[in-house]
Design a protein around this motif. Structure first.
Motif, PDB file in Angstrom:
ATOM      1  N   PRO A 211       0.826  -1.227   0.000  1.00 31.33           N
ATOM      2  CA  PRO A 211       0.000   0.000   0.000  1.00 31.33           C
ATOM      3  C   PRO A 211       0.853   1.267   0.000  1.00 31.33           C
ATOM      4  N   SER A 212       0.192   2.385  -0.201  1.00 33.47           N
ATOM      5  CA  SER A 212       0.860   3.691  -0.186  1.00 33.47           C
ATOM      6  C   SER A 212       1.526   3.935   1.162  1.00 33.47           C
ATOM      7  N   GLY A 213       2.678   4.595   1.117  1.00 34.25           N
ATOM      8  CA  GLY A 213       3.364   4.991   2.340  1.00 34.25           C
ATOM      9  C   GLY A 213       4.364   3.982   2.868  1.00 34.25           C
ATOM     10  N   PHE A 214       4.343   2.745   2.371  1.00 35.42           N
ATOM     11  CA  PHE A 214       5.287   1.733   2.842  1.00 35.42           C
ATOM     12  C   PHE A 214       6.553   1.752   1.981  1.00 35.42           C
ATOM     13  N   SER A 215       7.606   1.167   2.530  1.00 30.95           N
ATOM     14  CA  SER A 215       8.863   1.093   1.769  1.00 30.95           C
ATOM     15  C   SER A 215       9.483  -0.289   1.900  1.00 30.95           C
ATOM     16  N   ILE A 216      10.139  -0.700   0.800  1.00 31.72           N
ATOM     17  CA  ILE A 216      10.902  -1.947   0.790  1.00 31.72           C
ATOM     18  C   ILE A 216      12.278  -1.627   0.225  1.00 31.72           C
ATOM     19  N   LYS A 217      13.316  -1.996   0.955  1.00 30.07           N
ATOM     20  CA  LYS A 217      14.688  -1.856   0.476  1.00 30.07           C
ATOM     21  C   LYS A 217      15.356  -3.222   0.560  1.00 30.07           C
TER      22      LYS A 217
END
Length: 458
Positions: A211-217
């Motif tokens: 969803p919007s606002g999440f991050s994956i690195k």
């Protein structure tokens, strides 16, 4: 019959691979085939003379213009490359889905099996030499010399001869010149407040939505089975998204490798490799150092801008409503800036490697004469680790600079290929040159020749 030089002319193509006999003045009377062969030879043409065609013309069976000689095009050598297990997976997917809409292919690409320690995960395929060509003047056209590669171990892999072996149980992450095997972090559903953001030294698999606002690195690849909204996705490898991206002009997907997904809607993509989209690129900003492909399903690019360092292949560009759409080809300002950054990294890494190698040699030699103190042993380990890291940065810079050189060298060969239609209000940029499309064209390709953008039928 008068002098053949008054009646006929020979036109040779720019690449000297074709000689065409044309009429200068109306022909009256009989022309002997031997005289035609001599006439062709007098123009310096010695190779590929099509005597059968000249005899047919002399016998009145065919009329001018006549192809009088044809050269032999060179067959360029094939570069050495690394085959990996992912190639086998992609081949199987292509066989299963040759005429489908692209979804099964993408599913297969995302669903990568894990490998065990000791498994052969890749091998070097040797380069193949090319064959020189000949012009109609008998001059040699040198075939492009194939490039070789040196196998290097990636993360958690080792080299045995021409094979790449996994050192751990994990999942592949394939770069152009190296293969890594990483541990896998898996989320069995959507990202949410419970899972939080992800920052992982390995591959990441999300079996739901982001969803919007999440991050994956991730240091490795990122595979997402659902939809990505306005999220921040960053990968040192490649990113695969099954259901597509709906970003509402927010968020960013930034990767060093490739991006593969079904569609982009108001998304921002920065890719160091290729971008493969199966359905549509809508009102998005795409910047790829490699190719951009959008031709498997509907394959349309509408609105926004798409930039590629090596070439764009698409079914439709723009639409019937003349939505402003921009396609950019060749080295961009970002490419030039990145190339400069890696030149600095190369220079700094070389100096760092030299300095660390001298220090390592001094400590190693001292240890041969007398035992090292605990402090010196710690320093020795640190120097070894630092040298490994400096070498990794050095090799990364070398690989990146080779990729940039391919882009700069190949700018004259880059093309925008439209397999169906390109519509008015679509702008095509080749460096500083721009072609504005004012009328629709079908089945065409565009390329830059000197200071002009030309188009031709596919």
């Amino acid at each position: 019959m008068g002098d053949l030089h008054d009646l006929l002319e020979v036109e040779v193509s720019k690449d000297h691979l074709l000689a065409v006999l044309k009429e200068r003045q109306p022909l009256m009377g009989e022309i002997k085939a031997d005289s035609l062969c001599d006439f062709i030879s007098e123009h310096g043409i010695t190779y590929g003379i099509l005597e059968d065609e000249l005899h047919k013309f002399a016998a009145g069976k065919i009329s001018l213009p006549v192809v009088a000689a044809r050269g032999k095009e060179p067959v360029h050598g094939r570069d050495a490359y690394i085959w990996s297990l992912l190639d086998e997976t992609a081949d199987r997917a292509a066989q299963l889905n040759e005429k489908s809409e692209g979804e099964v292919n993408l599913k297969k690409v995302i669903d990568i099996p894990q490998v065990n320690a000791g498994a052969v995960i890749g091998r070097k395929i040797e380069a193949e030499p090319g064959t020189n060509g000949l012009t109609v003047y008998g001059e040699t056209i040198t075939a492009k010399k194939p490039r070789d590669i040196t196998l290097r171990p990636g993360k958690n892999t080792r080299i045995e001869g021409s094979e790449i072996i996994s050192s751990i149980n994990g999942q592949l992450s394939v770069a152009p010149k190296v293969i890594h095997v990483y541990p896998v972090y898996e989320v069995n559903g959507d990202l949410n407040m419970k899972t939080g953001n992800i920052d992982f030294v390995g591959n990441v698999v999300v079996r739901g939505n982001v969803p919007s606002g999440f991050s994956i690195k991730a240091i490795g690849d990122i595979r997402i089975y659902g939809t990505v909204e306005a999220a921040d996705i960053q990968s040192e490898g490649s990113v695969f998204i099954h259901q597509g991206v709906v970003a509402q002009n927010a968020g960013l997907i930034k990767v060093k490798g490739d991006v593969r997904t079904s569609f982009l809607n108001q998304a921002t993509i920065e890719a160091g490799g290729d971008v493969h989209i199966t359905t549509s690129i809508l009102h998005s900003q795409v910047d790829a150092r490699g190719f951009v492909f959008c031709k498997e399903g509907r394959g349309n690019i509408v609105g926004g801008s798409v930039s590629s360092g090596k070439g764009i292949e698409v079914n439709e560009a723009g639409n019937h409503m003349s939505t402003p759409t921009a396609l950019y080809l060749g080295s961009s300002a970002k490419t030039t800036a990145a190339e400069k950054k890696y030149r600095i990294q190369l220079n700094d890494s070389q100096q760092e490697c030299q300095k660390l190698a001298k220090l390592l040699k001094r400590l190693t030699e001292k240890g041969k004469g007398s035992p090292l103190s605990p402090k010196e042993k710690v320093m020795l380990l640190r120097v070894r680790n630092s040298l490994i890291q400096a070498n990794e940065k050095l090799n990364e810079a070398k690989d990146q600079l080779l990729d940039f050189q391919e882009i700069f060298d190949g700018e004259t060969d880059t093309k925008i290929r439209i397999y169906q239609s390109v519509y008015p209000n679509t702008d095509l940029h080749f460096g500083k040159y721009v072609k504005k499309i004012t009328t629709a064209h079908q089945h065409v390709q565009f390329r830059k020749e000197r200071s002009e953008i030309k188009f031709e039928a596919l």
